[in-house]
Design an enzyme around this catalytic site. Sequence first.
Site, PDB file in Angstrom:
ATOM      1  N   GLY A  27       0.831  -1.204   0.000  1.00  0.00           N
ATOM      2  CA  GLY A  27       0.000   0.000   0.000  1.00  0.00           C
ATOM      3  C   GLY A  27       0.859   1.246   0.000  1.00  0.00           C
ATOM      4  O   GLY A  27       1.849   1.314  -0.731  1.00  0.00           O
ATOM      5  N   CYS A 174     -25.947  -1.583  24.647  1.00  0.00           N
ATOM      6  CA  CYS A 174     -27.188  -0.867  24.937  1.00  0.00           C
ATOM      7  C   CYS A 174     -27.102   0.608  24.553  1.00  0.00           C
ATOM      8  O   CYS A 174     -28.117   1.233  24.257  1.00  0.00           O
ATOM      9  CB  CYS A 174     -27.612  -1.056  26.391  1.00  0.00           C
ATOM     10  SG  CYS A 174     -26.280  -0.935  27.561  1.00  0.00           S
TER      11      CYS A 174
END
Lengths: 585, 555
Positions: A27, A174
């Site tokens: 990369g 949650c």
Amino acid sequence: MAQLVGPLRKELADSLSSCRVLVVGAGGIGCELLKNLVLTGFKNIEVIDLDTIDVSNLNRQFLFQKKHVGKSKAQVAKESVLRFCPSANITAYHDSIMNPDYNVEFFRNFQLVMNALDNRAARNHVNRMCLAADIPLIESGTAGYLGQVTVIKKGQTECYECQPKPTQKTFPGCTIRNTPSEPIHCIVWAKYLFNQLFGEEDADQEVSPDTADPEVAWNPADAAARATASNKDGDIKRVSTKEWARSTGYDPVKLFNKLFKDDIMYLLTMDKLWKKRKAPLPLDWTEIHQLGVFGYIENYVETLRSQLIEKGEGAELVWDKDDPPAMDFVTAAANLRMNVFSMNMKSRFDVKSMAGNIIPAIATTNAVIAGLIVLEALKTLNSDFDQCRTVNLQCCSFHVGVIGLVQILTLAVFAFDCLRNVFPVIGPSVQVSMKTTSVSNNNKFLSDFGIRNGSRLQADDFLQDYTLLVNLIHSEELEKDVEFEVVGDAPDKAPVSSVPEEGKNIANGNKDSAQPSTSSKAAEDDDVLIVDSDEEPSSSTMETSLESSNRKRKHHDADTDDAASKRKRLDQQPADDDEDIIALD
Amino acid sequence: MTDNKTSKEQKYDRQLRLWGDHGQEALENAHVCLINATATGTEILKNLVLPGIGVFTLVDGHKVSGEDVGNNCVSITIFSKPKVTYMLNDVVLILQNRAQAATELLQELNSDVSGNFVEESPDKLLDNSPEFFHRFSLVIGVQLPESTYLRLGSVLWEAGVPFLICRTYGLIGYMRLIVKEHTVVESHPDNALEDLRLDQPFTELKHHVESHDLDNMEKKDHSHTPWIIVVAKYLEKWYSEHNSQLPKNYKEKEAFRQLIREGNVIHHIQRILTNENGTPEDEENFEEAIKNVNTALNPTKVPSATEDIFNAEQCENITSQSPSFWLIAHGVRDFVRNEGNGKLPVRGTIPDMIADSDKFIKLQNVYRDKAMKDAAVVSKHVEALLQSVGKPPESTSEQEIKLFCKNAAFLRVVRCRSLAEEYSVDTFNKDEITSCMYSTDSEMVLYLMLRSVDRFYQQHSRYPGVYNYQVEEDINKLKLCVNSLLQEYSLNVNVKDDYIHEFCRYGAAEPHMVAAFLGGSAAQEAIKIITHQFVPFNNTFLYNAMSQTSATFQL
């Protein structure tokens, strides 16, 4: 005429043409590195990368051009380099370095390994493989204007995992499902939603209200009210979100009403949640187009649905920040949810940054770092470790590796023959997956516990206040009748584990927290197997360490409550000579 | 058109996050001249072409030599083009001009960039038409002989064109920036303090704070009041007990923290009295308030760097030629001296904090609105100023003024010394050199060595050690150069023989890994100059690849 490698010693310059090196990653750093290597005189280079070329790479990965988008990075990089250095001998692998095919033997083919990675999982893996193979590794990374290079050499320097790295911030389920308070919570939710609808389903990525929220103290009377509220969508909570979405034909109105209206009304029935918070406001399908571009979620759903159909039965989409429909969908869904929870909406540019964990990347930093890697490489090949920029600490307990076949090595053999006889662990008992199992005569194979190539095992010996970390390398190339092979020496005393510090870790490229791109997802987490002991030393092998273990024990008695209570728990266990297996996940 | 825009956005996504659309625009409007397509030169240009510089002009009078396409230092051939492979085997093509060859290759890296080449040595251009160099946003001179960069340096200094000299010499990297005056509005400071004005609240903030009554709030509201309000409220209490003086030192700040802590508890006790089940618990916003006391109570004042800018001559004497930086700076100064009562325009941003969205947005708007109002006043001053020098009011944009006001505390002006000052025996920075050379291994020794090899070049028309068989005799010759340099400048410093040997050994080679390092660093400095973002180095940078150390000096 100027000497081409004037500043290099002649022997070193000559050795470059015969030296074999591995470059892991093609990369931002990888492209620059490959160029620097061949221009410095390296001839035998192998490069591996599982990624393909994306448009957003082109601002820095100069071996790639627009026409290469979608092709293998390793392959195109090789071809581009060969065009200006045809005499180089380059092998390209379009593959994950974590693939077990690249075993210790593979690593031993090289004089030097250079990391040009963008995620921690692959970095850990290569680090362990290089330690096991005893091949020097040059580790590097960039993030925006910052970058780092460090040399890792077994027994001489600190390794990549010696210093704990800060862990990625995660959000409780949650918060994501019931009570988002920041835009990032909505963005994470929208990414989960993408996977639930179009991608790989993951039970940890639920998007519907979480009825087990600890904040909601359960009251049977309320439950009835909730049941009524949830009646509207009937059984949908029991079938998977994807199944349900498919059964509606990805009907945007039905999807919308479930996600932004019914689910929210259900949340409102959990009234404890809203005592201290501003309650969410359910959205109505008819209002959606007043919300600007984010209202056009139906178009994005439709695009993704047809993509899914095109891929055929059972196909899954993989979320990618650089894929416009996927990004548009997440932007829209996240913003709709932000609207529901009265947050200021975010632009696509900002959502992309947060959803993709985007770390800026520029040509200049990569060029600088790749230049430094080659300098360190030359010093490493010259064995000038004291000249290398590295951390010279002898704390590294990861230098211990065990090579064996995970399908053949049994727990009993591992615990007794290996841990007890080879390492100074006294009477091992083993925890695997929170379940207690007997160790002796346990002929379950290590592979049965999910232990595989590259797994790291932690052995805690409370008696000695001793921690041993063992890297397990799977190998099929052991000599006949050899069950395992130990690489490296066990440290006399392992370091006290330290707590990860908060702070920016600049070294870890841009995908540490996102999906690792150079590794399979399944391999991301290590299995940890804890071996501890509650026995007095009894075997003859322990005589030598008896004295030190007594001394350490004293130290241990004065230790924290936590350790003491563990001890207590162990003391209460039946005193058979059999060790117990307690398992951790 | 829009297609082009989206494709650019995609291609440049990872860098737009650093310098923004306006930084990218500045880059795309820039015209950079690079002299000499050597390994370092092509590395620099590659790093400018990839992020999308507008136009580059390559000046190079050299033919592609065996050195360029030889075994290792094939600098220009790093760019993937089939022709290059061909070049390796074709002597005729090797004679192609280096400027042309490199330009073609560089352009392939990014089709948005346009490139020109001039097959002429910089010395010839300076002889015939020195004004050739006036057109550029920046000139980068690579591997130039001393005589050339001194000449070019004086031409560019007069023309006010920034000049960056780059040099890879063996394992040494060198950069020198020569810019008369470089102004930076967006300096992107690392640890900027917030501009909250809690010590001197503006009227709107005062009213906003007054609209909160912490004592009679529902618990839900109490725990979701932004910490800025909490600190402001307790500051009122503090003032009443401390003669209206801010908590200044550690002890007082600690006492102030205690005041907030107690206040929080008292609130809970009160609620317990009225509410049946309100147990005292830690409120995150109060925790945040306590944590932020230290920085939030810093007295608001004009930072000294900004004050210096206000007092600069360029700020004082505005003419129709004044750059907009100084025009706006003058406008802001007028604001500070009048409406601002000694304070800069409000920045208008607040950090993220625990609060419900409604309260947060309201508070944010208080600051934002005030910032807009202040910027509008600055605009008026700038307008009047423009009128007084006979320029149309639209010569500075509203946006520019807002950006300036937002960054007023971080303004920077970089002024480099000229090469003439650095080289003159009367004005050279003797103190810096002498004090650094107390340590004989300071990077300063590399500077002295580079000056010495230049002296060597002047005398022998070649660099020391370029021919293997001469290395030994060159060592003595170079030693003479070092001594004559030290003598000429009356420098009583010790240059170790090791360095003389080492520089001879380098043979003026340009190893690629050093070129790569310097190419990245130089391109980044170029981007800073072009975008006027971040602060460039001032004025000499030295890199030692052997020890992996670097240093900057003001010479």
